[in-house]
Design an enzyme around this catalytic site. Structure first.
Site, PDB file in Angstrom:
ATOM      1  N   HIS A  34       0.853  -1.187   0.000  1.00  0.00           N
ATOM      2  CA  HIS A  34       0.000   0.000   0.000  1.00  0.00           C
ATOM      3  C   HIS A  34       0.888   1.235   0.000  1.00  0.00           C
ATOM      4  O   HIS A  34       2.031   1.202   0.488  1.00  0.00           O
ATOM      5  CB  HIS A  34      -0.886   0.023   1.238  1.00  0.00           C
ATOM      6  N   GLU A  36       0.925   3.870   1.801  1.00  0.00           N
ATOM      7  CA  GLU A  36       1.399   4.282   3.124  1.00  0.00           C
ATOM      8  C   GLU A  36       2.580   3.439   3.588  1.00  0.00           C
ATOM      9  O   GLU A  36       3.577   3.965   4.086  1.00  0.00           O
ATOM     10  CB  GLU A  36       0.278   4.165   4.168  1.00  0.00           C
ATOM     11  N   CYS A  64      -6.076   1.947   5.814  1.00  0.00           N
ATOM     12  CA  CYS A  64      -6.714   0.723   6.279  1.00  0.00           C
ATOM     13  C   CYS A  64      -6.120   0.343   7.638  1.00  0.00           C
ATOM     14  O   CYS A  64      -5.192   0.977   8.128  1.00  0.00           O
ATOM     15  CB  CYS A  64      -6.493  -0.403   5.270  1.00  0.00           C
ATOM     16  N   CYS A  67      -2.306  -0.389   7.513  1.00  0.00           N
ATOM     17  CA  CYS A  67      -1.512   0.835   7.397  1.00  0.00           C
ATOM     18  C   CYS A  67      -1.571   1.653   8.687  1.00  0.00           C
ATOM     19  O   CYS A  67      -0.569   2.226   9.109  1.00  0.00           O
ATOM     20  CB  CYS A  67      -1.980   1.655   6.205  1.00  0.00           C
TER      21      CYS A  67
END
Length: 130
Positions: A34, A36, A64, A67
């Protein structure tokens, strides 16, 4: 590239950009890639520490739960995000990681930054995929 269009930027204590990343889940064949996570990894490597003290994270979509956990472990000072993620969010929606008693570090969280434009980018992406 077919990736969900999410980008993240880590800003250092002095206001400079330390790291920039975007989702690479499909490209890297890595479910943890992801934006992040990738930005936090790059920032930690750049400053030479797993603790991103006094650093801020900007991201186009609410992080999410995975993260959010990484953000907490990295000790990020503030998180600024664009669009809420009612289905997969982990900060103000869903798991609300930073509100859990077991969360060791709770960054300040500010949502709704350029929310309309961030949400439109995501909506357009998913409409084209359908």
């Amino acid at each position: 590239m077919g990736e969900v269009p999410v980008g993240a930027v880590v800003i250092g204590p002095d206001g400079t950009v330390i790291a920039v990343a975007h989702n690479r889940v499909i490209t890297d064949k890595d479910p943890t890639a992801h934006a992040e996570i990738l930005a936090l990894r790059a920032a930690a490597e750049k400053i030479g520490s797993e603790r991103l003290l006094n650093c801020d994270l900007y991201v186009t979509l609410e992080p999410c739960a995975m993260c959010a956990g990484a953000i907490s472990l990295a000790r990020v000072r503030r998180v600024y995000y664009g669009a809420d993620d009612a289905k997969g969010g982990g900060t103000v929606n869903g798991a609300r990681v930073f509100e859990q008693a077991t969360c060791h570090h709770r960054p300040e969280v500010y949502g709704g930054i350029s929310e309309e434009s961030s949400a439109k980018i995501l909506r357009d992406f998913f409409e084209k995929r359908r």
